[in-house]
Design a protein around this motif. Sequence first.
Motif, PDB file in Angstrom:
ATOM      1  N   UNK A 121       0.830  -1.215   0.000  1.00 43.19           N
ATOM      2  CA  UNK A 121       0.000   0.000   0.000  1.00 43.19           C
ATOM      3  C   UNK A 121       0.858   1.256   0.000  1.00 43.19           C
ATOM      4  N   UNK A 122       2.129   1.118   0.329  1.00 41.24           N
ATOM      5  CA  UNK A 122       3.015   2.272   0.335  1.00 41.24           C
ATOM      6  C   UNK A 122       2.886   3.093   1.605  1.00 41.24           C
ATOM      7  N   UNK A 123       3.751   4.063   1.745  1.00 39.33           N
ATOM      8  CA  UNK A 123       3.701   4.959   2.907  1.00 39.33           C
ATOM      9  C   UNK A 123       4.739   4.633   3.940  1.00 39.33           C
ATOM     10  N   UNK A 124       4.895   3.352   4.257  1.00 38.55           N
ATOM     11  CA  UNK A 124       5.914   2.906   5.185  1.00 38.55           C
ATOM     12  C   UNK A 124       5.824   3.534   6.556  1.00 38.55           C
ATOM     13  N   UNK A 125       6.958   3.628   7.210  1.00 39.06           N
ATOM     14  CA  UNK A 125       7.026   4.133   8.579  1.00 39.06           C
ATOM     15  C   UNK A 125       6.616   5.605   8.699  1.00 39.06           C
ATOM     16  N   UNK A 126       6.987   6.479   7.765  1.00 40.40           N
ATOM     17  CA  UNK A 126       6.544   7.875   7.892  1.00 40.40           C
ATOM     18  C   UNK A 126       5.020   7.999   7.941  1.00 40.40           C
ATOM     19  N   UNK A 127       4.310   7.286   7.068  1.00 32.88           N
ATOM     20  CA  UNK A 127       2.855   7.339   7.114  1.00 32.88           C
ATOM     21  C   UNK A 127       2.325   6.751   8.413  1.00 32.88           C
ATOM     22  N   UNK A 128       2.926   5.655   8.882  1.00 33.05           N
ATOM     23  CA  UNK A 128       2.474   5.031  10.113  1.00 33.05           C
ATOM     24  C   UNK A 128       2.619   5.979  11.301  1.00 33.05           C
ATOM     25  N   UNK A 129       3.719   6.730  11.342  1.00 33.18           N
ATOM     26  CA  UNK A 129       3.905   7.693  12.440  1.00 33.18           C
ATOM     27  C   UNK A 129       2.821   8.769  12.409  1.00 33.18           C
ATOM     28  N   UNK A 130       2.479   9.240  11.226  1.00 32.60           N
ATOM     29  CA  UNK A 130       1.420  10.249  11.106  1.00 32.60           C
ATOM     30  C   UNK A 130       0.084   9.693  11.567  1.00 32.60           C
ATOM     31  N   UNK A 131      -0.197   8.435  11.224  1.00 32.97           N
ATOM     32  CA  UNK A 131      -1.453   7.819  11.629  1.00 32.97           C
ATOM     33  C   UNK A 131      -1.508   7.614  13.141  1.00 32.97           C
ATOM     34  N   UNK A 132      -0.388   7.236  13.743  1.00 34.58           N
ATOM     35  CA  UNK A 132      -0.350   7.086  15.207  1.00 34.58           C
ATOM     36  C   UNK A 132      -0.636   8.425  15.875  1.00 34.58           C
TER      37      UNK A 132
END
Length: 395
Positions: free
Chosen positions: A229-240
């Motif tokens: 789906x893409x995004x990786x860790x940077x997207x995950x941090x934003x979602x958290x």
Amino acid sequence: MSDPVTADPMLRAFLLDRLGLRGPLWAADMAARSAQDLGMIQIDSIRVTGLRNHEIAWAARTDAPVADFYRLLYDARGMLETHYPIFATRRDWLPWFLKDFGKTISADRLAEMRPLMRRLTRHIAEHGPVSPADFQSERVTGGFNTIKATTKALEYLFYLDKVQIAGRTTHFHRLFDLTERIAPELLRPVPEWRRKSGLFFVQSALSVLKLATPQQLAERTAHHIGSWRGGGLPMARLLVAKARERGLIVPIPFDGKEMHLALQSDIDAFASRATLEDDVVRLLPPLDNLLFSRRRLTELFGFTYKFEAYTPQHQRRFYFALPILYRDAIVGQIDIKKGGAIWQILDLDIIAPVPLDGLRGAIHRLGRIAGAGEVKSSNRLAAKWRRGLSGTISF
């Protein structure tokens, strides 16, 4: 390996409690429901102890027969098996986990495999569930090196939501059946609002971890989102961060540094169990939920675990080491191999106090579940442990 423990013991108690590793073993009539609350249980085929990873994880939490886990997974289907990584996963989560996985398949490769995929689909529709072992075919690139074309076609059908893992053969080969028979809801589109929010992945990640620092949660969230789906860790941090702003995940109240996050529902459930005493000694599998974040294990328990099954033999001490849990501490690890009716303790490393009788009971109980009749100990063990742990397993 043991490191100094500086974490608040209440954090360890909370984590173990929410993972089903504290207090009395789950009653048989509650085991299936409690297992679903874990969100995921990792499945692994290695059976050197006589039991597989998920079977040991089940036995660490309940006296219900291991067969009850398979009934939950393949009969009641309260959880379903995903393909890779191989987990038993809450069924209601799968519409969000599995969607879009087919995008990882190249268009050319998919076009090449479609005729075989159609033949396999017709075969399953007419004859019922199939295992890759049921077919002979050419080998193609896949797996660790090459894989049968029929196996690859079944995997593609899984990625495209056409089939699901419906069970296992006696040799633990996967059985595939049509999705419409196993979980027809997976054929329906995911609601657009849920697809866009991404917060489901944060909540599901914390439902699995139960307790995590923001970084640990972001790492697990990225795993749940999936690299396709893409995004990786940077997207995950934003979602958290977004989930925290909305109050969907909260700092745990008894962590003075407010560095650990949890779901409010888990905090509320723990409130009435915080003073629960626990003298159960448990043997955990290498891929237990407690070990999903190895960094967290080290930080909270002062214990660094290495799964050495894939380490060259001359470089390892253990092969399938089982961490030993007593009260709120990892007190050591044990390496066991089953041969016939003998459960052979190959090595033992005790790093903190544990009652001999309690450890013997845990070893003999798991040996009994594995179908062994006797525990024997290697000469590597100190005389105290060799004498105290060996003997006939009572049934």
